[in-house]
Design an enzyme around this catalytic site. Sequence first.
Site, mmCIF file in Angstrom:
data_model
loop_
_atom_site.group_PDB
_atom_site.id
_atom_site.type_symbol
_atom_site.label_atom_id
_atom_site.label_comp_id
_atom_site.label_asym_id
_atom_site.label_seq_id
_atom_site.Cartn_x
_atom_site.Cartn_y
_atom_site.Cartn_z
ATOM 1 C CE LYS A 202 -20.705 -94.124 -10.302
ATOM 2 N NZ LYS A 202 -20.926 -94.668 -11.538
HETATM 3 C C1 LIG Z 1 -19.864 -95.987 -12.446
HETATM 4 C C2 LIG Z 1 -20.847 -96.878 -14.167
HETATM 5 C C3 LIG Z 1 -20.471 -97.444 -14.595
HETATM 6 C C4 LIG Z 1 -20.426 -98.843 -13.979
HETATM 7 O O1 LIG Z 1 -20.252 -99.033 -12.524
HETATM 8 P P1 LIG Z 1 -19.858 -99.652 -11.326
HETATM 9 O O2 LIG Z 1 -20.561 -99.620 -10.462
HETATM 10 O O3 LIG Z 1 -18.530 -98.624 -11.248
HETATM 11 O O4 LIG Z 1 -19.286 -101.163 -12.530
HETATM 12 C C5 LIG Z 1 -21.268 -97.712 -16.053
HETATM 13 N N1 LIG Z 1 -22.048 -96.718 -16.169
HETATM 14 C C6 LIG Z 1 -21.778 -95.324 -16.093
HETATM 15 C C7 LIG Z 1 -22.049 -94.268 -17.067
HETATM 16 C C8 LIG Z 1 -20.809 -95.096 -15.072
HETATM 17 O O5 LIG Z 1 -21.201 -93.778 -14.615
#
Ligand SMILES: *Cc1c(COP(=O)(O)O)cnc(C)c1O
Length: 415
Positions: A202
């Site tokens: 992210k």
């Molecule tokens: C990455 C992501 C999640 C989940 O996050 P994690 O930290 O991997 O549990 C949820 N929704 C979206 C749209 C994502 O890209």
Amino acid sequence: MTQRLALDGGSPAIPYLLPSVKDISGRDIGEEELALVTEVVRSGNLGYIYGTKVKQLQKEWAQLYGIDNAVAVSSGTAALHTALVFLDLGPGDEVLVPAITDMGTVIAVLLQNAVPVFVDVDRITQLMDPNKIAEKITPNTKAIIPVHLYGMPCDMDPILEIARKHNLYVVEDCAQAQLTKYKGRYVGSIGDVGCFSFQQSKQMTTGDGGMVIARQDELCGRKLVQCADKGWPRELYRDHLFLAPNYHMTELQAAVGIGQLHKLESMIERRRQSAAALTDSIRLLEGVYPPGDNDYGRCTYYEYALPIEPDRFSVSSEIIAQALTAEGVKTAPGYLPQPIYMYDMVWKQITYGKKKCPYNCAHYPQPVQYTPDMCPVAVEACQSMLFIPWNEKITVDMARDIGGAIRKVLTHYKK
Ligand SMILES: *Cc1c(COP(=O)(O)O)cnc(C)c1O
């Protein structure tokens, strides 16, 4: 005459390795984070309860988002689940989620024993289509989770209007949308609850981690902080007021998070500058819809998601992605190859034991049967995108090279 593709034995357009979020080549992590982590280790306290770092990260995040309540958690999925605990969702409730999202969005719903109901998406942006929401609302619907994918905001005004009309909560999934803006406001601060992920890929990362923000400290008789802390009102006494998980972020993660947060705006600015250079270098290509800011949105480029018109090309998006990868741009044919409801967990309803709760339980008597084409636009959209990894270490020059590779491949396969 087009250039010979690397896939066909030609020389690759990009003969060097592009930076990747999988290691330091693509991540701006360094001395600031190291100093903060060292401080935590030296202190001997790694947990949030007696520490200062998680509290500081929460405070700074809340300030940034202009909101009073922020709770740091262990992942984006945990953030979403915490939000649904906060809203006291349970068996028999339905939650609207888009057909294209990370499974974390769906898992949060299922962990609360609520039923995910899938809403179709826009063919180009792949974001939840506000025009497709109303038809999915039933007397059981309790919440909508718009997902701001790829750093782009959903069109929130019509979503909020529907939510108000039907008395639904709005939980924004901002896992891919740190500092994304909708009409000048940060997404996550618009609905009732906003959820973020700090997973490795992210915009900013703590390896794994997440954050929940809420405009109100208390909803449905539940304080936000207790929803990720065993329902425990720690400031008062030992008690457990309702069922809630323990999703604490650690001091180590928060130390990294503080370092990352202090450069988040600059990291996103770099993503935006290089993305703009790529967009500029492919603007004359036909059959592609480069992402970017629009009338209401400021894009923060989680990835460079490039929708294409498959009919304009002689091969599938899968072959185009392979060809781009051979040119040196590791590309996926779309974010998901199929809508999220096609994966076994959802499709085969593999949940708790063998009883298929919450789909088939006393509180939800009508059996749920998902069909492959229940969100037909999503099915098509999944086959119509080139998903190009993006990060803060991609320079403007590299972005132009990526543009050159895209021009080379798409010109070659042009019908
Ligand atoms: C990455 C992501 C999640 C989940 O996050 P994690 O930290 O991997 O549990 C949820 N929704 C979206 C749209 C994502 O890209």
